[in-house]
Scaffold this motif. Sequence first.
Motif, short mmCIF file in Angstrom:
data_model
loop_
_atom_site.label_atom_id
_atom_site.label_comp_id
_atom_site.label_asym_id
_atom_site.label_seq_id
_atom_site.Cartn_x
_atom_site.Cartn_y
_atom_site.Cartn_z
N GLY A 293 0.74 -1.18 -0.02
CA GLY A 293 -0.04 0.01 0.07
C GLY A 293 0.75 1.19 0.07
O GLY A 293 0.34 2.33 0.18
N LYS A 294 2.13 1.14 -0.15
CA LYS A 294 3.20 2.20 0.01
C LYS A 294 3.60 2.51 -1.42
O LYS A 294 3.91 1.44 -1.90
N PRO A 295 3.98 3.66 -2.08
CA PRO A 295 4.71 3.91 -3.26
C PRO A 295 6.19 3.48 -2.92
O PRO A 295 6.82 3.90 -1.98
N VAL A 296 6.66 2.67 -3.86
CA VAL A 296 8.22 2.41 -3.91
C VAL A 296 8.71 3.22 -5.04
O VAL A 296 8.49 2.86 -6.28
N TYR A 297 9.91 4.06 -5.23
CA TYR A 297 10.53 4.76 -5.93
C TYR A 297 11.57 3.80 -6.59
O TYR A 297 12.29 3.20 -5.88
N VAL A 298 11.60 3.56 -7.80
CA VAL A 298 12.66 2.63 -8.31
C VAL A 298 13.08 3.50 -9.72
O VAL A 298 12.57 4.00 -10.44
N VAL A 299 14.36 3.91 -9.33
CA VAL A 299 15.06 4.82 -10.11
C VAL A 299 16.22 4.46 -10.83
O VAL A 299 17.31 3.61 -10.14
N ARG A 300 16.54 4.41 -12.17
CA ARG A 300 17.82 3.77 -12.61
C ARG A 300 18.61 4.92 -12.80
O ARG A 300 18.69 5.92 -13.60
N ARG A 301 19.53 4.65 -12.01
CA ARG A 301 20.70 5.94 -11.79
C ARG A 301 21.63 6.11 -13.12
O ARG A 301 22.10 4.89 -13.36
N THR A 302 22.05 7.16 -13.52
CA THR A 302 22.87 7.29 -14.74
C THR A 302 24.37 7.25 -13.86
O THR A 302 24.55 7.40 -12.56
N LYS A 303 25.27 7.11 -14.69
CA LYS A 303 26.81 6.85 -14.17
C LYS A 303 27.17 8.25 -13.56
O LYS A 303 27.91 8.47 -12.69
N GLU A 304 26.56 9.42 -14.22
CA GLU A 304 26.91 10.72 -13.42
C GLU A 304 26.51 10.88 -12.02
O GLU A 304 26.99 11.36 -11.04
N VAL A 305 25.27 10.43 -11.82
CA VAL A 305 24.68 10.08 -10.41
C VAL A 305 25.33 9.34 -9.47
O VAL A 305 25.56 9.79 -8.40
#
Length: 197
Positions: A69-81
């Motif tokens: 019931g909660k949002p999970v953020y999935v981020v594909r990080r860049t090499k710069e990040v």
Amino acid sequence: MSSAPENNGRRRFLTLATAVVGGVGAAGVAVPFIKSWNPSEKAKAAGAPVEYDASKMMPGQLVRVQWRGKPVYVVRRTKEVLAELENGHNDQLRDPGSKEPQQPDYAVNSHRSVEPEFLVALGVCTHLGCAPTYHAGDFGEVVEGVKNGFFCPCHGSKFDMAGRVFQNVPAPLNLEIPPHMFKDGTTLLIGLDEGDA
């Protein structure tokens, strides 16, 4: 006097029969009562691990997945990040080493995840539970010298791309990292890690 032993036998029989019927009745009431303590099938499904195919995510992209019931953020990080996380701004963070238990042991690292390329974090601010917004490339307006991060619009808390909280903001803790693992190279399993599998 001959009726006294007969009455004692009858009393014992009636006492025993009453005890047996009472015991069966108590068990008949107790079993459903105890079963009611177990979570329902709907509740079990809500807490079950969630699969997400991360293979189609573009670098820099954020996807929201629901888990418990909660949002999970999935981020594909860049090499710069990733370079920004390695080289950057630990002196500006409240808990740069992730000493507070907001993540599984395998996520106590600079990227706070099992795979450096992917951030998997609850999208819930640790101050009062608002949803932080994702800023890719324009976070420098919020925190000088940091290009990417999360900003909570409710009370101004700021988090970097590992979900670590900056100093002097209302949020007391880093974003929570749920248990997660990759079943194969691209299938993310949220809510379960290799210790549970």
